[in-house]
Structures are given as structure tokens and as C-alpha cells.
Design a protein around this motif. Structure first.
Motif, PDB file in Angstrom:
ATOM      1  N   SER A  57      -9.808 -32.613   1.723  1.00 62.57           N
ATOM      2  CA  SER A  57      -8.275 -32.295   1.343  1.00 62.57           C
ATOM      3  C   SER A  57      -9.255 -31.770  -0.264  1.00 62.57           C
ATOM      4  O   SER A  57     -10.301 -32.120  -0.759  1.00 62.57           O
ATOM      5  CB  SER A  57      -7.968 -32.666   1.096  1.00 62.57           C
ATOM      6  OG  SER A  57      -7.575 -32.873   1.850  1.00 62.57           O
ATOM      7  N   ARG A  58      -8.506 -31.360  -1.578  1.00 63.73           N
ATOM      8  CA  ARG A  58      -9.043 -31.682  -2.563  1.00 63.73           C
ATOM      9  C   ARG A  58      -8.123 -32.049  -3.030  1.00 63.73           C
ATOM     10  O   ARG A  58      -6.913 -32.123  -3.171  1.00 63.73           O
ATOM     11  CB  ARG A  58      -8.802 -29.893  -2.850  1.00 63.73           C
ATOM     12  CG  ARG A  58      -9.668 -28.665  -3.041  1.00 63.73           C
ATOM     13  CD  ARG A  58      -9.155 -27.256  -3.679  1.00 63.73           C
ATOM     14  NE  ARG A  58      -9.514 -27.774  -4.835  1.00 63.73           N
ATOM     15  CZ  ARG A  58      -8.769 -26.377  -6.328  1.00 63.73           C
ATOM     16  NH1 ARG A  58      -8.207 -25.638  -5.760  1.00 63.73           N
ATOM     17  NH2 ARG A  58      -9.374 -26.753  -6.826  1.00 63.73           N
ATOM     18  N   VAL A  59      -8.385 -33.427  -3.135  1.00 66.75           N
ATOM     19  CA  VAL A  59      -8.314 -33.772  -4.199  1.00 66.75           C
ATOM     20  C   VAL A  59      -8.547 -34.408  -6.074  1.00 66.75           C
ATOM     21  O   VAL A  59      -8.763 -33.591  -6.220  1.00 66.75           O
ATOM     22  CB  VAL A  59      -8.703 -35.625  -3.308  1.00 66.75           C
ATOM     23  CG1 VAL A  59      -8.531 -36.188  -2.210  1.00 66.75           C
ATOM     24  CG2 VAL A  59     -10.636 -35.805  -4.388  1.00 66.75           C
ATOM     25  N   ARG A  60      -7.032 -35.067  -6.409  1.00 68.10           N
ATOM     26  CA  ARG A  60      -6.532 -34.611  -7.384  1.00 68.10           C
ATOM     27  C   ARG A  60      -8.038 -35.049  -8.710  1.00 68.10           C
ATOM     28  O   ARG A  60      -7.964 -35.394  -9.278  1.00 68.10           O
ATOM     29  CB  ARG A  60      -5.617 -35.487  -7.990  1.00 68.10           C
ATOM     30  CG  ARG A  60      -4.381 -34.746  -7.471  1.00 68.10           C
ATOM     31  CD  ARG A  60      -3.209 -35.826  -7.506  1.00 68.10           C
ATOM     32  NE  ARG A  60      -1.921 -35.119  -7.566  1.00 68.10           N
ATOM     33  CZ  ARG A  60      -1.372 -34.579  -8.136  1.00 68.10           C
ATOM     34  NH1 ARG A  60      -1.383 -34.240  -9.185  1.00 68.10           N
ATOM     35  NH2 ARG A  60       0.131 -33.612  -7.200  1.00 68.10           N
ATOM     36  N   SER A  61      -8.423 -36.784  -8.050  1.00 67.37           N
ATOM     37  CA  SER A  61      -9.582 -37.500  -8.940  1.00 67.37           C
ATOM     38  C   SER A  61     -10.277 -38.114  -8.127  1.00 67.37           C
ATOM     39  O   SER A  61     -10.123 -38.418  -6.798  1.00 67.37           O
ATOM     40  CB  SER A  61      -9.008 -38.253  -9.170  1.00 67.37           C
ATOM     41  OG  SER A  61      -9.746 -39.836 -10.183  1.00 67.37           O
ATOM     42  N   GLY A  62     -12.242 -37.842  -8.630  1.00 61.34           N
ATOM     43  CA  GLY A  62     -12.374 -38.695  -7.712  1.00 61.34           C
ATOM     44  C   GLY A  62     -13.354 -40.441  -8.290  1.00 61.34           C
ATOM     45  O   GLY A  62     -14.121 -40.552  -7.409  1.00 61.34           O
ATOM     46  N   ALA A  97      -9.956 -37.408   2.362  1.00 59.85           N
ATOM     47  CA  ALA A  97     -10.942 -36.637   0.962  1.00 59.85           C
ATOM     48  C   ALA A  97     -11.816 -35.683   1.341  1.00 59.85           C
ATOM     49  O   ALA A  97     -12.328 -34.878   0.750  1.00 59.85           O
ATOM     50  CB  ALA A  97     -11.127 -37.661   0.029  1.00 59.85           C
ATOM     51  N   GLU A 100      -0.441 -36.855  -1.137  1.00 58.13           N
ATOM     52  CA  GLU A 100      -0.896 -35.877  -0.544  1.00 58.13           C
ATOM     53  C   GLU A 100      -1.926 -36.573   0.249  1.00 58.13           C
ATOM     54  O   GLU A 100      -1.608 -36.170   1.710  1.00 58.13           O
ATOM     55  CB  GLU A 100      -1.960 -35.650  -2.025  1.00 58.13           C
ATOM     56  CG  GLU A 100      -1.595 -34.785  -2.865  1.00 58.13           C
ATOM     57  CD  GLU A 100      -2.074 -33.950  -3.815  1.00 58.13           C
ATOM     58  OE1 GLU A 100      -3.480 -34.440  -4.087  1.00 58.13           O
ATOM     59  OE2 GLU A 100      -1.809 -33.241  -5.094  1.00 58.13           O
ATOM     60  N   ASP A 136      -1.468 -39.444  -5.344  1.00 57.50           N
ATOM     61  CA  ASP A 136      -2.605 -39.077  -4.994  1.00 57.50           C
ATOM     62  C   ASP A 136      -2.261 -39.507  -3.081  1.00 57.50           C
ATOM     63  O   ASP A 136      -2.713 -38.599  -2.408  1.00 57.50           O
ATOM     64  CB  ASP A 136      -3.963 -39.751  -5.223  1.00 57.50           C
ATOM     65  CG  ASP A 136      -4.578 -39.304  -6.491  1.00 57.50           C
ATOM     66  OD1 ASP A 136      -4.986 -38.423  -6.989  1.00 57.50           O
ATOM     67  OD2 ASP A 136      -5.048 -40.051  -6.700  1.00 57.50           O
ATOM     68  N   TRP A 152      -1.025 -35.065   3.768  1.00 56.76           N
ATOM     69  CA  TRP A 152      -2.259 -34.703   4.906  1.00 56.76           C
ATOM     70  C   TRP A 152      -1.949 -35.236   5.935  1.00 56.76           C
ATOM     71  O   TRP A 152      -2.037 -34.845   7.879  1.00 56.76           O
ATOM     72  CB  TRP A 152      -3.659 -35.190   4.305  1.00 56.76           C
ATOM     73  CG  TRP A 152      -4.615 -34.942   5.801  1.00 56.76           C
ATOM     74  CD1 TRP A 152      -5.644 -34.098   5.865  1.00 56.76           C
ATOM     75  CD2 TRP A 152      -5.798 -35.957   5.942  1.00 56.76           C
ATOM     76  NE1 TRP A 152      -6.474 -34.008   6.381  1.00 56.76           N
ATOM     77  CE2 TRP A 152      -6.366 -35.965   6.493  1.00 56.76           C
ATOM     78  CE3 TRP A 152      -5.302 -37.385   5.868  1.00 56.76           C
ATOM     79  CZ2 TRP A 152      -7.442 -36.114   7.268  1.00 56.76           C
ATOM     80  CZ3 TRP A 152      -5.812 -38.100   7.011  1.00 56.76           C
ATOM     81  CH2 TRP A 152      -7.219 -37.984   7.174  1.00 56.76           C
TER      82      TRP A 152
END
Length: 233
Positions: A41-46, A38, A77, A74, A81
Motif C-alpha cells: 500500500s501507499r502509506v501516509r507516513s513511514g 504497508a 486505511e 492511517d 485494506w
């Protein structure tokens, strides 16, 4: 040549699973492992950052607890990575591979059209044998500590069983199975690669988690069908 165990640059340890062509990480993906992804990376949700569950805040090595609130997407991804970073192919296990790792793969017969929903399911085998409730130290389930510190009064729990962890536990807190893999039952649910059934709208979770308080949920064959964008403990 025999597949050799290894440890990657995140400190994740992998062992071969006889009967498959893959290696399994011996522990659930940790908060610290996902945090490394994270951070770059641009993660979908925090949502994964919040480790507080039912009002209980982690104080015991929070970075070593399994990451929670991550969807199947998630995880895809994260695996992509990690594959690029490490120069190896990382992916989720298939449902069949997970069954082999937990020790019931020999009972399942997979045909081309078999799904996790239709495959034979052993109705009695528990990770520790057949006795119920679980013997002390069997894993992280809904226990006395959860009832005392992280649930409302009506949440079901295993009376007389206390694993010491109100919510999640640091990975590898309990005994591994015969292959050296930890937490294949309890702690948190684990995503698999497959669709649950022919409808192809839900993916498969295995292993149940710390909310489990039933013998049915503890079966090594237990599956949880969840939409791939869902986030389940």
C-alpha cells in the motif's frame, strides 16, 4: 447463533464481546500486521517503521510489539485494506464498545447526543481493582526499567514498579481480562472510531500507554482526545 472466535490470515485473533455485535482483536495491532499492509500500500507516513523511543532500541521480538506512530487516518486505511483482503468488515471499535470490552460499559448511559467527553466516567475503577500503585505484573507502564533505559532524568515513573519493558512490550505480555483481551491498559494508546466531543476536531484514544505513571491515567474510563492526524504513543 453465537458469534464464534476466529483467527485471520495475519494471525490476528478475534473474540466476541458480549453486549456488542462485534469481535475484538485480543491484542493490539502488531508491527508485523501493519507491515503486511504497508508492503502493498501507499502509506501516509513511514514513521511507524521506527521503533526506537527515547534512545532505546527494541531487541525482544520487535515484530510482535504494537505498531506505533500511526494516525487515525492511517488506521482507517489499514482497516479498509484488511476488510478487502479478508472479506470481513474490519473497523475501529466505538468508544462505547471499548468501554464494554474493558468492563465498564454497564455504567455508561449513551443517548443520541452523548459523546466520550460527556458520558459518565467512573473515577476509581482500575483494570486490576482499586489499589495504587499497581500490583506487579499489571501491565506496561512508566516504570523502573523505563527510568533506567529510556527516559531523561526528569521523566516521571512509578518507583518500585518494574514491568521489564523500557518502552513498548510485545503484545500479550501481561494477563488478559475476563474476555481474553490483552493490553486494554498500558503499552500503547488505542484509537476508537468516535469524535471526542461535539466540536468534531479530535478522535478518541483509550487505554493509555507505557508513558503512564498516574492513577488518573490508569482509570478504565480514561480518554485521550487527539486530532485524527496525530500520532500518539
Amino acid at each position: 447463533s453465537k458469534i464464534q472466535p476466529f483467527t485471520n490470515t495475519l494471525g490476528m485473533k478475534f473474540v466476541p464481546v458480549p453486549g456488542t455485535k462485534v469481535l475484538f482483536c485480543i491484542h493490539e495491532t502488531r508491527y508485523q500486521d501493519y507491515a503486511a499492509f504497508a508492503a502493498v500500500s501507499r502509506v501516509r507516513s513511514g514513521m511507524w517503521k521506527d521503533q526506537t523511543i527515547d534512545g532505546f532500541n527494541l531487541v525482544d521480538r520487535p515484530e510482535d510489539h504494537p505498531v506505533i506512530n500511526v494516525s487515525w487516518y492511517d488506521v482507517q486505511e489499514f482497516c479498509a485494506w484488511l476488510s478487502k483482503k479478508e472479506g470481513k468488515i474490519y473497523r475501529l471499535p466505538t468508544d462505547q464498545e471499548w468501554s464494554i470490552a474493558v468492563g465498564i460499559g454497564h455504567e455508561e448511559k449513551w443517548e443520541p447526543n452523548t459523546t466520550p467527553y460527556t458520558v459518565f466516567q467512573n473515577k476509581t475503577a482500575l483494570p486490576w481493582g482499586t489499589e495504587w500503585p499497581p500490583p506487579a505484573g499489571s501491565g506496561n507502564y512508566s516504570d523502573e526499567s523505563r527510568h533506567a533505559k529510556a527516559s531523561d532524568a526528569n521523566s516521571p515513573y512509578l518507583k518500585g514498579y518494574d514491568d521489564g519493558f523500557p518502552t513498548t512490550a510485545p503484545v500479550m505480555s501481561f494477563k488478559p481480562n475476563s474476555l481474553g483481551i490483552y493490553d486494554l491498559a498500558g503499552n500503547v494508546w488505542e484509537w476508537c472510531e468516535d469524535w471526542y466531543d461535539e466540536r468534531q476536531d479530535r478522535r478518541v484514544l483509550r487505554g493509555h500507554g507505557f508513558l503512564n505513571n498516574s492513577g488518573a491515567g490508569s482509570k478504565m474510563s480514561a480518554r485521550g482526545p487527539i486530532p485524527p492526524n496525530g500520532r500518539q504513543l
